[in-house]
Design a protein around this motif. Structure first.
Motif, PDB file in Angstrom:
ATOM      1  N   THR A 197       0.832  -1.208   0.000  1.00 53.13           N
ATOM      2  CA  THR A 197       0.000   0.000   0.000  1.00 53.13           C
ATOM      3  C   THR A 197       0.865   1.256   0.000  1.00 53.13           C
ATOM      4  OG1 THR A 197      -1.790  -1.148   1.166  1.00 53.13           O
ATOM      5  CG2 THR A 197      -1.785   1.256   1.258  1.00 53.13           C
ATOM      6  N   LEU A 198       1.897   1.266   0.854  1.00 53.23           N
ATOM      7  CA  LEU A 198       2.794   2.419   0.909  1.00 53.23           C
ATOM      8  C   LEU A 198       3.546   2.592  -0.408  1.00 53.23           C
ATOM      9  CD1 LEU A 198       4.232   1.965   4.521  1.00 53.23           C
ATOM     10  CD2 LEU A 198       2.462   3.562   3.766  1.00 53.23           C
ATOM     11  N   VAL A 199       4.042   1.490  -0.937  1.00 50.90           N
ATOM     12  CA  VAL A 199       4.764   1.561  -2.214  1.00 50.90           C
ATOM     13  C   VAL A 199       3.841   2.033  -3.320  1.00 50.90           C
ATOM     14  CG1 VAL A 199       5.945   0.182  -3.966  1.00 50.90           C
ATOM     15  CG2 VAL A 199       6.459  -0.180  -1.550  1.00 50.90           C
ATOM     16  N   ASN A 200       2.605   1.528  -3.311  1.00 54.73           N
ATOM     17  CA  ASN A 200       1.636   1.915  -4.340  1.00 54.73           C
ATOM     18  C   ASN A 200       1.336   3.412  -4.274  1.00 54.73           C
ATOM     19  OD1 ASN A 200      -0.482   1.331  -6.380  1.00 54.73           O
ATOM     20  ND2 ASN A 200      -1.877   1.830  -4.711  1.00 54.73           N
ATOM     21  N   LYS A 201       1.161   3.932  -3.041  1.00 51.27           N
ATOM     22  CA  LYS A 201       0.897   5.366  -2.893  1.00 51.27           C
ATOM     23  C   LYS A 201       2.082   6.198  -3.385  1.00 51.27           C
ATOM     24  CE  LYS A 201      -2.419   5.183   0.925  1.00 51.27           C
ATOM     25  NZ  LYS A 201      -2.696   5.577   2.322  1.00 51.27           N
ATOM     26  N   ASP A 202       3.292   5.734  -3.065  1.00 48.60           N
ATOM     27  CA  ASP A 202       4.484   6.461  -3.524  1.00 48.60           C
ATOM     28  C   ASP A 202       4.585   6.443  -5.051  1.00 48.60           C
ATOM     29  OD1 ASP A 202       5.161   7.040  -0.935  1.00 48.60           O
ATOM     30  OD2 ASP A 202       6.541   5.328  -0.728  1.00 48.60           O
ATOM     31  N   GLN A 203       4.313   5.296  -5.641  1.00 45.27           N
ATOM     32  CA  GLN A 203       4.404   5.190  -7.102  1.00 45.27           C
ATOM     33  C   GLN A 203       3.358   6.063  -7.792  1.00 45.27           C
ATOM     34  OE1 GLN A 203       4.091   0.996  -7.897  1.00 45.27           O
ATOM     35  NE2 GLN A 203       6.263   0.599  -7.494  1.00 45.27           N
ATOM     36  N   ILE A 204       2.140   6.077  -7.236  1.00 45.50           N
ATOM     37  CA  ILE A 204       1.095   6.931  -7.827  1.00 45.50           C
ATOM     38  C   ILE A 204       1.431   8.398  -7.608  1.00 45.50           C
ATOM     39  CG2 ILE A 204      -1.350   7.540  -7.718  1.00 45.50           C
ATOM     40  CD1 ILE A 204      -1.954   4.660  -6.973  1.00 45.50           C
ATOM     41  N   ALA A 205       1.971   8.706  -6.416  1.00 47.38           N
ATOM     42  CA  ALA A 205       2.318  10.104  -6.122  1.00 47.38           C
ATOM     43  C   ALA A 205       3.379  10.623  -7.079  1.00 47.38           C
ATOM     44  CB  ALA A 205       2.785  10.231  -4.681  1.00 47.38           C
ATOM     45  N   GLN A 206       4.280   9.756  -7.520  1.00 43.58           N
ATOM     46  CA  GLN A 206       5.316  10.184  -8.460  1.00 43.58           C
ATOM     47  C   GLN A 206       4.736  10.666  -9.791  1.00 43.58           C
ATOM     48  OE1 GLN A 206       8.083   6.945  -8.841  1.00 43.58           O
ATOM     49  NE2 GLN A 206       8.789   7.083  -6.718  1.00 43.58           N
ATOM     50  N   GLN A 207       3.518  10.238 -10.089  1.00 41.09           N
ATOM     51  CA  GLN A 207       2.877  10.683 -11.321  1.00 41.09           C
ATOM     52  C   GLN A 207       2.305  12.096 -11.182  1.00 41.09           C
ATOM     53  OE1 GLN A 207      -0.049   7.759 -12.578  1.00 41.09           O
ATOM     54  NE2 GLN A 207       1.211   6.063 -11.859  1.00 41.09           N
ATOM     55  N   TYR A 208       2.008  12.510  -9.940  1.00 36.84           N
ATOM     56  CA  TYR A 208       1.321  13.796  -9.727  1.00 36.84           C
ATOM     57  C   TYR A 208       2.203  14.834  -9.032  1.00 36.84           C
ATOM     58  CZ  TYR A 208      -2.875  11.128 -10.851  1.00 36.84           C
ATOM     59  OH  TYR A 208      -3.814  10.367 -11.485  1.00 36.84           O
ATOM     60  N   ASN A 209       3.126  14.394  -8.184  1.00 37.67           N
ATOM     61  CA  ASN A 209       3.904  15.348  -7.390  1.00 37.67           C
ATOM     62  C   ASN A 209       4.679  16.376  -8.233  1.00 37.67           C
ATOM     63  OD1 ASN A 209       3.033  14.398  -4.955  1.00 37.67           O
ATOM     64  ND2 ASN A 209       4.807  13.085  -4.583  1.00 37.67           N
ATOM     65  N   PRO A 210       5.349  15.972  -9.323  1.00 39.24           N
ATOM     66  CA  PRO A 210       6.071  16.993 -10.109  1.00 39.24           C
ATOM     67  C   PRO A 210       5.161  18.108 -10.621  1.00 39.24           C
ATOM     68  CG  PRO A 210       6.797  14.803 -10.736  1.00 39.24           C
ATOM     69  CD  PRO A 210       5.608  14.616  -9.851  1.00 39.24           C
ATOM     70  N   THR A 211       3.971  17.730 -11.105  1.00 43.17           N
ATOM     71  CA  THR A 211       3.034  18.741 -11.615  1.00 43.17           C
ATOM     72  C   THR A 211       2.538  19.627 -10.486  1.00 43.17           C
ATOM     73  OG1 THR A 211       2.335  17.170 -13.311  1.00 43.17           O
ATOM     74  CG2 THR A 211       0.926  19.081 -12.948  1.00 43.17           C
ATOM     75  N   ILE A 212       2.221  19.017  -9.336  1.00 42.04           N
ATOM     76  CA  ILE A 212       1.743  19.794  -8.182  1.00 42.04           C
ATOM     77  C   ILE A 212       2.832  20.744  -7.695  1.00 42.04           C
ATOM     78  CG2 ILE A 212       1.015  19.614  -5.774  1.00 42.04           C
ATOM     79  CD1 ILE A 212      -0.418  17.027  -6.497  1.00 42.04           C
TER      80      ILE A 212
END
Length: 366
Positions: free
Chosen positions: A134-149
């Protein structure tokens, strides 16, 4: 009735065992009982393993029953094909591949039962793995949005900085023309003279620019904040959509891997137990001395073997005799003048017919 059923399960010849002693019958009944209960354990183990895959009780029971029949057939074949030999080495040679097959069957049967026996421990391991996933999944998904944010937050900060800079300039001009009016700076004359008016007009123009900049930047900031909220919402949606996949991470392979992460000794002893059960009929036959049933079975098999060899030998002698007679008959016929003249006459007629047929064929061609 039950004893007769277990004797059938042992794969032995029931007709021979009927004429054997009670002790011999009990021995093979015990072997058959081991074969039967091994198949029952295989049925239970495979049903549980298939239930973890299909989540369907009826399908798991049906395919588990088929698997149990398959294991029963294999065990019965292994036991029934082991026969006492005159040489121990020959017995070991014939038993070796069957022992390997028994080891494979023991592994297949014991593994699902190990999963059930250590279910609580496996669930704890799976829970830890799910949390990590779950933690890894959240980190991987966050990598898709964090740069834009982060880029949008940087833009917002830059827009606010522009407003603060412009506002500081306006405030500085305000202080300048107020100080000019009070005679504290500039011309040092009290009152609203031409210099005061010039500085105030400059302040008012910059104030208008500030208000316009605030309006434009606030619209841009609102747009950027809306984009950030949308990205965060998309992030939460992706996390929620992917979480059921992680929650269902408890299939057969995941449980087997989780079992492998537990201490190996308890699992190994369970495997040894099933290995002992699976191979006990084989070693019982190998270690037991040649008994009444073995002698009677050997007598029956050798009697059939001798009878078959006699028939084959008789056929070979009959064939050789018939060939010898035929050769003698044809040799005698070859010396007869009457047969020679008859075949000569027929050959002449055949050649005449062939010549006539060739002539007619050539005549038609012309």
């Amino acid at each position: 009735m039950l004893k007769q059923f277990f004797i059938i399960c042992s794969g032995s010849d029931t007709d021979i065992l009927e004429n054997c002693s009670k002790g011999e019958q009990n021995k093979y009944a015990g072997i058959g009982a081991t074969v039967f209960f091994t198949a029952v354990m295989a049925f239970i183990a495979s049903s549980y393993a298939l239930y973890t895959v299909f989540d369907n009780l009826l399908a798991s029971i049906f395919f588990g029953f088929v698997w149990g029949l398959l294991i029963f057939n294999l065990d019965q074949y292994i036991v029934s094909t082991i026969k006492k030999r005159k040489n121990v080495i020959d017995e070991l040679i014939q038993a070796t591949p069957r022992i390997f097959l028994a080891i494979i069957i023991a592994i297949v049967i014991s593994k699902p039962l190990e999963l059930k026996i250590f279910e609580k421990e496996i669930n704890q391991v799976l829970l830890e793995q799910k949390n990590d996933l779950t933690l890894v999944n959240k980190d991987q998904i966050a990598q898709q949005y964090n740069p834009t944010i982060e880029d949008l937050n940087t833009d917002i900060k830059s827009l606010k900085q522009q407003i603060d800079t412009k506002e500081a300039e306006v405030n500085a001009l305000y202080d300048t023309y107020i100080a000019e009016a009070e005679g504290r700076e500039g011309t040092m004359l009290l009152g609203k003279g031409p210099v005061y008016k010039e500085k105030r007009e400059k302040h008012n123009a910059l104030l208008t620019e500030l208000q316009q900049l605030k309006a434009e930047n606030k619209a841009k900031i609102a747009s950027a904040e809306t984009q950030i909220e949308n990205l965060k919402s998309d992030y939460e949606t992706q996390v929620l959509n992917s979480q059921p996949i992680i929650d269902n991470f408890d299939g057969l392979m995941a449980r087997v891997n989780a079992l492998g992460s537990l201490p190996w000794l308890p699992s190994f002893f369970i495997f040894l137990l099933f290995l002992a059960i699976e191979t006990s009929p084989i070693f019982a036959k190998l270690l037991s001395p040649k008994a009444e049933y073995d002698f009677k079975l050997e007598d029956q098999e050798t009697a059939i073997k001798t009878w078959v060899e006699q028939k084959v030998n008789q056929r070979n002698i009959l064939l050789q005799t018939d060939m010898s007679i035929n050769n003698k008959i044809y040799n005698d016929i070859a010396d007869e003048e009457e047969l020679y003249n008859y075949k000569r006459k027929k050959a002449r007629e055949l050649m005449q017919l062939q010549a006539d047929a060739f002539f007619k064929h050539q005549q038609k061609a012309l």
